[in-house]
Design a protein around this motif. Structure first.
Motif: not given
Ligand SMILES: Cc1ncc(C[n+]2csc(CCOP(=O)(O)OP(=O)(O)O)c2C)c(N)n1
Ligand code: SF4
Length: 332
Positions: A56, A152, A219, A223
């Motif tokens: 991330a 997050i 993912l 992001v």
């Protein structure tokens, strides 16, 4: 956004560069990746949180041309990465209290605005305890004001750093240090649940998404998408914890995938309060397949076990499948 090439074919620098067009290459497949969470930290073997954070934050770094500041709530991610005076972080990184990462992120974003530094962006991150429990007020305020921060949450479903206590993200029936496997309904209680992604959506913020470490390209893509947007954004990542879940360290990815394929953890995106995309279940599996490898659910199995509780967990997964249309319409 994702090319139809499996992650394991593209996840490495050597292979990834050959199979995909440059603009589709995974952040981790690039020699230019920032290694924001560098090696040498003290996470357990197979830690989903360390993996999720690495992907991330590196993706956020690429999306912002490395103009990124991260703040971090207390929790495993902070403790295993920064045993003072050492650190694994390779970016401007600030430790907050357990409950105020969102407020610290807001403060940094406000300071950057005053200084006219439009290109520097902010993320705040924390575990599920720091997010759904003690940090919830600060986070809701950040959402309501639409502050320019990506928050997050790395959800390992309990307070792992302090010895596996229950959080409001702990699933029903799970054994933790504070929800023992005793009594007629052992483990965590079947309550109403506290679904942070849906609560974030209720604030109608520009972007909310869920993801798991089973699909790391997804993912990264989420992001990167979040960093293209301004205002409050929320990303909720399921990160299995071998220690707290009583699972084998080599099962982290498999469990994350099973959470998605059972319907227990719906993977979706929402914009301004409306669901805009879901990751469909490719091969639907029973919740038993997900629960059985985890010792935190061991009391549900065997003889007599608790078949009635297993049925309730299956019902909840089926409800998610219906609510988010996780199967093709004809199959649901
Ligand atoms: C006000 C306050 N209460 C308690 C603690 C102790 N504490 C530090 S981390 C933590 C649990 C963190 O759990 P979570 O946010 O779920 O992150 P994880 O460790 O699971 O990644 C607790 C209770 C603290 N630092 N501050
Ligand atoms: S206890 Fe869990 S979350 Fe914490 S470092 Fe170990 S595997 Fe990761």
């Amino acid at each position: 956004m994702n090319a139809p090439i499996k992650f394991y074919q593209t996840g490495t620098f050597t292979v990834g560069n050959r199979l995909l067009a440059p603009e589709l290459r995974s952040v981790q497949a690039s020699a230019e990746r920032s290694n924001s969470l560098n090696s040498g930290h003290r996470a357990c073997q197979g830690c989903g949180e360390a993996l999720g954070a690495r992907y991330a934050v590196d993706a956020a770094m690429r999306a912002t041309n490395n103009q990124l500041i991260a703040c971090n709530a207390t929790g495993c991610l902070e403790v295993f990465s920064t045993p003072y005076p050492e650190t694994s972080w390779q970016l401007p990184w600030i430790h907050s209290l357990f409950g105020n990462a969102a407020a610290v992120g807001t403060g940094i974003a406000a300071a950057l605005k005053v200084k006219g530094k439009k290109d520097v962006r902010v993320i705040a991150q924390g575990g599920d305890g720091g997010t759904t429990d003690i940090g919830f007020g600060c986070l809701s305020g950040m959402f309501e004001r639409n502050d320019d921060v990506l928050y997050i949450c790395y959800d390992n479903e309990a307070y792992m750093n302090t010895g596996v206590q229950r959080s409001s993200a702990t699933p029903p029936a799970a054994r933790t240090a504070t929800t023992m496997a005793v009594g007629p309904t052992p483990g965590a209680s079947f309550g109403q649940g506290k679904n942070l992604p849906r609560i974030a959506m209720a604030h109608r913020i520009p972007y909310v998404a869920t993801a798991t470490v089973a699909d790391l390209r997804d993912l990264e893509a989420k992001v990167e998408k979040a960093m293209r947007v301004h205002g409050a954004r929320y990303l909720h990542v399921l990160v299995p914890c071998p220690l707290g879940w009583g699972a084998a360290s080599h099962d982290t990815i498999r469990l994350a995938r099973l959470a998605r394929e059972t319907g227990i953890f719906p993977v979706f995106e929402a914009e301004h309060g409306e669901v805009t995309a879901v990751t469909r279940i490719r091969r639907r599996v029973s919740v038993l397949e997900y629960l059985q490898p985890q010792r935190r659910f061991a009391h549900l199995f065997g003889s007599p076990g608790h078949p009635e509780m297993l049925a309730m967990i299956q019902e909840e997964a089926d409800r998610n499948i219906r609510h988010f249309h996780l199967l093709e319409e004809s199959e649901s």
